[in-house]
Design an enzyme around this catalytic site. Structure first.
Site, PDB file in Angstrom:
ATOM      1  N   GLU A 112     -27.928  11.934  51.463  1.00 27.80           N
ATOM      2  CA  GLU A 112     -26.816  12.010  52.422  1.00 27.80           C
ATOM      3  C   GLU A 112     -25.465  11.935  51.710  1.00 27.80           C
ATOM      4  OE1 GLU A 112     -27.732   9.692  56.319  1.00 27.80           O
ATOM      5  OE2 GLU A 112     -28.917   8.801  54.723  1.00 27.80           O
ATOM      6  N   LYS A 125     -36.333   0.625  58.660  1.00 30.77           N
ATOM      7  CA  LYS A 125     -35.680   1.839  58.167  1.00 30.77           C
ATOM      8  C   LYS A 125     -35.738   1.992  56.655  1.00 30.77           C
ATOM      9  CE  LYS A 125     -33.623   4.546  60.093  1.00 30.77           C
ATOM     10  NZ  LYS A 125     -32.287   4.585  60.648  1.00 30.77           N
ATOM     11  N   LYS A 168      -4.266  16.427  38.175  1.00 28.24           N
ATOM     12  CA  LYS A 168      -5.194  15.578  37.426  1.00 28.24           C
ATOM     13  C   LYS A 168      -6.129  14.739  38.287  1.00 28.24           C
ATOM     14  CE  LYS A 168      -1.830  15.272  34.480  1.00 28.24           C
ATOM     15  NZ  LYS A 168      -1.612  16.687  34.754  1.00 28.24           N
ATOM     16  N   THR A 188     -36.669  30.725  58.730  1.00 31.42           N
ATOM     17  CA  THR A 188     -35.375  31.385  58.932  1.00 31.42           C
ATOM     18  C   THR A 188     -34.891  30.866  60.276  1.00 31.42           C
ATOM     19  OG1 THR A 188     -36.301  33.292  60.074  1.00 31.42           O
ATOM     20  CG2 THR A 188     -36.084  33.495  57.684  1.00 31.42           C
ATOM     21  N   HIS A 189     -33.592  30.667  60.409  1.00 26.64           N
ATOM     22  CA  HIS A 189     -33.025  30.056  61.624  1.00 26.64           C
ATOM     23  C   HIS A 189     -33.636  28.682  61.894  1.00 26.64           C
ATOM     24  CE1 HIS A 189     -31.623  34.198  62.525  1.00 26.64           C
ATOM     25  NE2 HIS A 189     -32.832  34.530  62.096  1.00 26.64           N
ATOM     26  N   SER A 197       2.419   8.645  35.967  1.00 22.14           N
ATOM     27  CA  SER A 197       1.035   9.162  36.028  1.00 22.14           C
ATOM     28  C   SER A 197       0.109   8.376  35.107  1.00 22.14           C
ATOM     29  CB  SER A 197       1.026  10.645  35.618  1.00 22.14           C
ATOM     30  OG  SER A 197       1.616  10.808  34.347  1.00 22.14           O
ATOM     31  N   ASN A 199     -33.790   4.835  54.484  1.00 22.01           N
ATOM     32  CA  ASN A 199     -32.875   5.960  54.708  1.00 22.01           C
ATOM     33  C   ASN A 199     -32.650   6.790  53.440  1.00 22.01           C
ATOM     34  OD1 ASN A 199     -32.469   5.159  57.388  1.00 22.01           O
ATOM     35  ND2 ASN A 199     -30.843   3.735  56.774  1.00 22.01           N
ATOM     36  N   SER A 219     -31.698  -0.480  56.238  1.00 22.39           N
ATOM     37  CA  SER A 219     -30.722  -0.752  57.291  1.00 22.39           C
ATOM     38  C   SER A 219     -30.537  -2.249  57.399  1.00 22.39           C
ATOM     39  CB  SER A 219     -31.235  -0.179  58.613  1.00 22.39           C
ATOM     40  OG  SER A 219     -30.626  -0.845  59.704  1.00 22.39           O
ATOM     41  N   ASN A 233       5.056  19.483  28.177  1.00 18.73           N
ATOM     42  CA  ASN A 233       4.456  20.555  28.993  1.00 18.73           C
ATOM     43  C   ASN A 233       3.289  21.245  28.286  1.00 18.73           C
ATOM     44  OD1 ASN A 233       6.485  19.822  30.671  1.00 18.73           O
ATOM     45  ND2 ASN A 233       7.724  21.672  30.416  1.00 18.73           N
ATOM     46  N   GLN A 276       1.569  17.840  37.868  1.00 21.11           N
ATOM     47  CA  GLN A 276       0.970  16.537  37.593  1.00 21.11           C
ATOM     48  C   GLN A 276      -0.102  16.210  38.636  1.00 21.11           C
ATOM     49  OE1 GLN A 276       3.533  13.356  36.075  1.00 21.11           O
ATOM     50  NE2 GLN A 276       3.008  12.176  37.893  1.00 21.11           N
TER      51      GLN A 276
HETATM   52  N1  ARG Z   1       2.693  13.856  33.455  1.00 18.24           N
HETATM   53  C1  ARG Z   1       3.039  15.245  33.341  1.00 18.24           C
HETATM   54  C2  ARG Z   1       1.931  16.088  33.977  1.00 18.24           C
HETATM   55  O1  ARG Z   1       0.909  15.554  34.228  1.00 18.24           O
HETATM   56  C3  ARG Z   1       3.183  15.606  31.914  1.00 18.24           C
HETATM   57  C4  ARG Z   1       4.195  16.640  31.671  1.00 18.24           C
HETATM   58  C5  ARG Z   1       5.520  16.134  32.051  1.00 18.24           C
HETATM   59  N2  ARG Z   1       6.556  17.055  31.757  1.00 18.24           N
HETATM   60  C6  ARG Z   1       7.768  16.875  32.193  1.00 18.24           C
HETATM   61  N3  ARG Z   1       8.641  17.730  31.845  1.00 18.24           N
HETATM   62  N4  ARG Z   1       8.115  15.857  32.950  1.00 18.24           N
HETATM   63  O2  ARG Z   1       2.100  17.241  34.241  1.00 18.24           O
END
Ligand code: ARG
Length: 465
Positions: A295, A288, A330, A160-161, A28, A290, A282, A115, A327
């Site tokens: 958007e 144009k 994120k 409205t509408h 990660s 835009n 454009s 954790n 994980q």
């Molecule tokens: N990269 C993990 C996450 O984003 C961190 C925690 C990992 N914990 C583990 N026991 N592998 O959640």
């Protein structure tokens, strides 16, 4: 094909190496490296707490804190070498720390788990982001209020509408968005109160055997509260969902306004001119201009809502406590933040540079029988029951339509065929300004009401001179 597990912080129980594909799949680092400052701040607080409790020596804690400072400096400066073998930012920081300070670095993870570490990092990250977003919304509200002040008395057909309904002040229309944005800010503050709780001390899931002092760690990290339950502390992602929901509503509100700006800038409406700096052209059609910013804001609402849905689905089947699925929180979180913030800022820019085409708007007030309700209300003041008045006005509108006239262009005699109790003073009620100003019920569009509302918001936003 396989990397050597003996180098990994968890390598002890492993015989063979990790498959390269697995290493890539589980890593990660490419996205969670953005949490490094929070990760390091958390580790410093943790080390200080361990020393205070006699779990580390003061010298060890000092070496750790100084080492972490060096690591942070390296990452800040871009000289830190990220190793693809590091699973995540936590391991990358710890590996480098240990390389710099030696054995003491290997003690940092005492009484902690990745954790509770990641649960902390995202809270710290989100705490900052929520603050920035609330400020950006404040700036957007200021832009909206400035625009409302600039064009205070412009009257728009209200719809409205998407059919012309009753006249309203443009400033009243804009202040409707201000209400939404104030609630958006409130939702962010509200979710912050709930997640501003320090999860450190949960360790892997069950708490720690060491005599740790979570309130002290929390104090160092400026948390007003600590975890109540270790299982919950490491597995709760409610707050990310709440944030994603608040962010989705922000996007929905921006998207509705964007849609109006797009419609209003079309030749069919031609109510507004979006500044050149906030439009693009454009590549084939030279004429144009835009409304791409509007958007894209409308378009990006889809992806933020998608993240909310994705997060809910990720969580729904997870047993307690931590699971690696978490994980996956994120990237949607980061993308939500990275999407919503520029949209809020861009919308503020669009509003600050918006011009109203007053003649076109005035022309749109004709032809839609916008004061038909006023005529019905008038007849009620003459003693006609509202339902009867409604029917009489309906017939009058039908007649006017066949004559190609507005209600106000009919003669009193013509009107009396359908509404016998109408008198000459009806014609005042048919004027657009009067129609607006008669709607002086609380929250209504009468100029007096809107002036009060606008002044109150200007005061709230510090815009009074
Ligand atoms: N990269 C993990 C996450 O984003 C961190 C925690 C990992 N914990 C583990 N026991 N592998 O959640």
């Amino acid at each position: 094909m396989h990397s050597n597990n003996k180098e990994k912080p968890w390598g002890g129980r492993f015989g063979g190496g990790t498959a390269k594909l697995v290493e890539e799949f589980t890593c990660s680092l490419h996205f969670d490296r953005r949490l490094y400052r929070y990760d390091i701040a958390g580790s410093m607080a943790h080390a200080r707490m361990l020393a205070r409790q006699g779990i580390l020596t003061a010298a060890e804690a000092e070496a750790i804190v100084n080492g972490l400072q060096t690591v942070q400096g390296e990452i800040d400066a871009g000289t830190f070498l990220f190793d693809p073998g590091d699973e995540d930012i936590h391991m990358a920081v710890e590996r480098r720390l240990t390389a710099i300070i030696g054995e003491a670095g290997r003690k940092l993870h005492t009484a902690r788990s990745r954790n509770d570490q990641i649960a902390l990092d995202i809270r710290l990250f989100l705490r900052d982001q929520v603050g920035v977003l609330i400020e950006a919304l404040q700036d957007l509200r200021r832009a909206g209020v400035r625009l409302a002040r600039r064009y205070f008395s412009v009257i728009l057909p209200g719809y409205t509408h998407l059919q012309r309904a009753q006249p309203v002040l443009f400033s009243h229309h804009l202040l409707a968005y201000d209400e939404m944005w104030r609630r958006d800010q409130g939702r962010l503050r509200d979710c912050l109160v709930r997640f501003n709780v320090c999860p450190l001390g949960a360790a892997a899931l069950a708490g720690s055997t060491f005599p740790i002092d979570p309130p002290y760690t929390a104090e160092l990290l400026d948390f007003p509260a600590i975890l109540n339950n270790s299982l919950d502390a490491v597995s709760d992602r409610d707050f990310i969902v709440e944030f994603a929901a608040a962010a989705s509503l922000i996007m929905v509100h921006l998207s509705r306004l964007a849609e109006e700006l797009i419609l209003w800038s079309s030749a069919e409406f031609a109510f507004i001119e979006i500044a050149d700096a906030f439009c693009t052209g454009s590549s084939i059609m030279p004429q144009k201009k835009n409304p791409d910013v509007a958007e894209l804001i409308r378009g990006k609402s889809g992806r933020v809502i998608g993240h909310l849905t994705g997060l809910l689905v990720t969580l729904k089947g997870l047993p307690l406590a931590y699971n690696r699925d978490l994980q996956e929180d994120k990237e949607p979180l980061f993308d939500t933040v990275d999407t919503v913030l520029p949209c809020v800022r861009l919308m503020a820019g669009v509003l600050d540079n918006l011009a109203l085409k007053k003649e076109k708007i005035a022309a749109a007030l004709q032809g839609g029988f916008l004061t038909a309700t006023d005529m019905a209300d008038y007849l009620v003041t003459q003693g006609v029951p509202f339902r009867t008045a409604h029917a009489q006005v309906g017939q009058t509108v039908r007649f006017a339509e066949t004559q190609g006239k507005e209600l106000a262009d009919l003669t009193l005699e013509e009107i009396k065929q359908f509404a016998p109790l109408a008198e000459a003073d009806l014609f005042g009620w048919l004027q657009i300004e009067q129609s607006v100003n008669r709607r002086c019920s609380p929250g209504g569009t009468a100029a007096g009401r809107v002036a009060e509302a606008l002044a109150a918001v200007e005061q709230e936003l510090g815009l009074t001179s």
